[in-house]
Design a protein around this motif. Sequence first.
Motif, PDB file in Angstrom:
ATOM      1  N   GLU A   1      46.012  25.577  42.011  1.00  0.00           N
ATOM      2  CA  GLU A   1      46.155  25.902  40.596  1.00  0.00           C
ATOM      3  C   GLU A   1      44.807  26.350  40.066  1.00  0.00           C
ATOM      4  O   GLU A   1      43.758  25.951  40.585  1.00  0.00           O
ATOM      5  CB  GLU A   1      46.640  24.680  39.793  1.00  0.00           C
ATOM      6  N   ILE A   2      44.829  27.166  39.040  1.00  0.00           N
ATOM      7  CA  ILE A   2      43.608  27.535  38.332  1.00  0.00           C
ATOM      8  C   ILE A   2      43.415  26.512  37.213  1.00  0.00           C
ATOM      9  O   ILE A   2      44.231  26.447  36.287  1.00  0.00           O
ATOM     10  CB  ILE A   2      43.698  28.955  37.749  1.00  0.00           C
ATOM     11  N   PRO A   3      42.372  25.685  37.260  1.00  0.00           N
ATOM     12  CA  PRO A   3      42.197  24.620  36.256  1.00  0.00           C
ATOM     13  C   PRO A   3      42.158  25.179  34.836  1.00  0.00           C
ATOM     14  O   PRO A   3      41.404  26.106  34.538  1.00  0.00           O
ATOM     15  CB  PRO A   3      40.845  23.992  36.639  1.00  0.00           C
ATOM     16  N   GLY A   4      43.006  24.624  33.983  1.00  0.00           N
ATOM     17  CA  GLY A   4      43.031  25.072  32.594  1.00  0.00           C
ATOM     18  C   GLY A   4      43.608  26.451  32.399  1.00  0.00           C
ATOM     19  O   GLY A   4      43.522  27.013  31.300  1.00  0.00           O
ATOM     20  N   GLY A   5      44.217  27.018  33.429  1.00  0.00           N
ATOM     21  CA  GLY A   5      44.756  28.373  33.321  1.00  0.00           C
ATOM     22  C   GLY A   5      46.075  28.427  32.597  1.00  0.00           C
ATOM     23  O   GLY A   5      46.830  27.453  32.574  1.00  0.00           O
ATOM     24  N   SER A   6      46.359  29.598  32.021  1.00  0.00           N
ATOM     25  CA  SER A   6      47.634  29.751  31.313  1.00  0.00           C
ATOM     26  C   SER A   6      48.307  31.106  31.619  1.00  0.00           C
ATOM     27  O   SER A   6      48.682  31.792  30.679  1.00  0.00           O
ATOM     28  CB  SER A   6      47.396  29.616  29.805  1.00  0.00           C
ATOM     29  N   PRO A   7      48.502  31.506  32.875  1.00  0.00           N
ATOM     30  CA  PRO A   7      48.156  30.786  34.100  1.00  0.00           C
ATOM     31  C   PRO A   7      46.740  31.040  34.595  1.00  0.00           C
ATOM     32  O   PRO A   7      46.204  30.282  35.386  1.00  0.00           O
ATOM     33  CB  PRO A   7      49.156  31.354  35.102  1.00  0.00           C
ATOM     34  N   SER A   8      46.112  32.141  34.165  1.00  0.00           N
ATOM     35  CA  SER A   8      44.745  32.454  34.564  1.00  0.00           C
ATOM     36  C   SER A   8      43.784  31.881  33.533  1.00  0.00           C
ATOM     37  O   SER A   8      44.196  31.332  32.506  1.00  0.00           O
ATOM     38  CB  SER A   8      44.577  33.968  34.699  1.00  0.00           C
ATOM     39  N   ARG A   9      42.507  32.013  33.804  1.00  0.00           N
ATOM     40  CA  ARG A   9      41.512  31.491  32.865  1.00  0.00           C
ATOM     41  C   ARG A   9      40.325  32.446  32.770  1.00  0.00           C
ATOM     42  O   ARG A   9      40.245  33.447  33.497  1.00  0.00           O
ATOM     43  CB  ARG A   9      41.035  30.110  33.301  1.00  0.00           C
ATOM     44  N   CYS A  10      39.399  32.107  31.889  1.00  0.00           N
ATOM     45  CA  CYS A  10      38.182  32.888  31.739  1.00  0.00           C
ATOM     46  C   CYS A  10      37.299  32.691  32.972  1.00  0.00           C
ATOM     47  O   CYS A  10      37.177  31.575  33.482  1.00  0.00           O
ATOM     48  CB  CYS A  10      37.419  32.457  30.493  1.00  0.00           C
ATOM     49  N   ASN A  11      36.692  33.770  33.422  1.00  0.00           N
ATOM     50  CA  ASN A  11      35.825  33.673  34.586  1.00  0.00           C
ATOM     51  C   ASN A  11      34.561  32.881  34.233  1.00  0.00           C
ATOM     52  O   ASN A  11      33.896  33.185  33.242  1.00  0.00           O
ATOM     53  CB  ASN A  11      35.444  35.074  35.077  1.00  0.00           C
ATOM     54  N   PRO A  12      34.214  31.856  35.015  1.00  0.00           N
ATOM     55  CA  PRO A  12      33.080  31.001  34.662  1.00  0.00           C
ATOM     56  C   PRO A  12      31.726  31.692  34.766  1.00  0.00           C
ATOM     57  O   PRO A  12      30.740  31.192  34.228  1.00  0.00           O
ATOM     58  CB  PRO A  12      33.177  29.847  35.667  1.00  0.00           C
ATOM     59  N   ILE A  13      31.662  32.825  35.439  1.00  0.00           N
ATOM     60  CA  ILE A  13      30.396  33.544  35.592  1.00  0.00           C
ATOM     61  C   ILE A  13      30.281  34.703  34.615  1.00  0.00           C
ATOM     62  O   ILE A  13      29.245  34.902  33.982  1.00  0.00           O
ATOM     63  CB  ILE A  13      30.245  34.074  37.035  1.00  0.00           C
ATOM     64  N   SER A  14      31.348  35.476  34.453  1.00  0.00           N
ATOM     65  CA  SER A  14      31.230  36.759  33.750  1.00  0.00           C
ATOM     66  C   SER A  14      31.760  36.780  32.326  1.00  0.00           C
ATOM     67  O   SER A  14      31.400  37.673  31.550  1.00  0.00           O
ATOM     68  CB  SER A  14      31.965  37.850  34.551  1.00  0.00           C
ATOM     69  N   SER A  15      32.616  35.841  31.941  1.00  0.00           N
ATOM     70  CA  SER A  15      33.261  35.940  30.619  1.00  0.00           C
ATOM     71  C   SER A  15      32.339  35.459  29.506  1.00  0.00           C
ATOM     72  O   SER A  15      31.448  34.634  29.734  1.00  0.00           O
ATOM     73  CB  SER A  15      34.552  35.116  30.604  1.00  0.00           C
ATOM     74  N   PRO A  16      32.532  35.949  28.280  1.00  0.00           N
ATOM     75  CA  PRO A  16      31.740  35.469  27.148  1.00  0.00           C
ATOM     76  C   PRO A  16      32.072  34.018  26.817  1.00  0.00           C
ATOM     77  O   PRO A  16      33.157  33.522  27.139  1.00  0.00           O
ATOM     78  CB  PRO A  16      32.151  36.409  26.002  1.00  0.00           C
ATOM     79  N   ASP A  17      31.141  33.338  26.152  1.00  0.00           N
ATOM     80  CA  ASP A  17      31.285  31.906  25.886  1.00  0.00           C
ATOM     81  C   ASP A  17      32.508  31.570  25.040  1.00  0.00           C
ATOM     82  O   ASP A  17      33.085  30.495  25.178  1.00  0.00           O
ATOM     83  CB  ASP A  17      30.027  31.369  25.191  1.00  0.00           C
TER      84      ASP A  17
END
Length: 369
Positions: free
Chosen positions: A341-357
């Motif tokens: 599973e992707i933790p906290g995904g709905s189903p995907s999530r923000c990329n921890p390296i590239s996405s804005p805060d």
Amino acid sequence: MAMSTAQAGTITSPFRSVISPSNNPYRMRKQAPLVAILVVMASLTGCFGLGSEDGTAGGESEKDPLRINHIQMKGTHNSYHVEPLISPTREYMYTHQNLDVQASNQGVRQFEIDVWWDVREGLRVYHNQYDSGTTCPTFENCLSTLLSWSNENPLHHPIFIWIEPKDWPEQATEATITLELSGLLDDIENEITQFWPLNKTITPDNVRGDSESLREKIATEGWPLLEDSRGKAIFVLLARGESRNMYVQTYPGLVGARMFTLSEETSNEAAIFSLSDPIESGEEISRLVSEGFIVRSRADSGGEEADNNDMTRLEAALSAGAHSISTDYPAQVDGLEYWVEIPGGSPSRCNPISSPDWCSSQDVEDQTS
């Protein structure tokens, strides 16, 4: 209900500390300048953006917009696969649901399809001669299944469809010869063109725009906006060496091509990479992601992680920022405690390296809406 005097005396107002303690005129005169300052400051927040979460005027209006490379998603390896009745190896002992079920019920947004050329039946989909079970026997079947799901769910973030060209003689002869004889790459390109609408495809031309190369565009301006890319698909040719080179020779710079390629980082075609082992290649994955490229990795291989409920590889891929993390186990199955599973995904999530805060999973895609 009647209220006692004592109870009434304890009632407070949110403004009481400013305007009403004992109605003392002297205290009110001392507090008047403070009230005036607070009123002025409140008015200035609208002018200078004070108090907004990102410190910008208008808050939402000046946030960096989400782009395609700001996502982290679940993928499946050999997405069509059905376990053979008698498996010669542990590696083949898994079964995937239909592609649309994976997308709807398991949150899968990256798919991998092995394509073989058959002189009688065209483009067939299966793993190999010893492992031929499939949920979509032809390439057209696979594309039609995913396209129907996409049309029914037009707000999905872009799905990635990785295509690996295969051919029987390739296992004993040079790939260049067999692919030329079969015309496999041309047939794959033609069927994508025929069975997946151009207006639902993000092509290399769409990304490159007026820039000289894909690599330059990604480095200077980035990928297309996420909101402009919903309901679409990105096709990737899962091939290196001569097979990839043949495709690039047909489409130099990938101009006019429907598929991206796994090209060298210094090439004009550089955009998407596949690094299967996130433990060994974690630093390289993070570097490529931070430079704007899109990277696929794998959470498991051959059943080893599943049999040992070993999440080490998955956790490495997640923390390294791989955009898609492929697995043989996208949902729970009987007899195993392991699945991805992707933790906290709905189903995907923000990329921890590239996405804005400010990014949240619901901004990427809200499957519940």
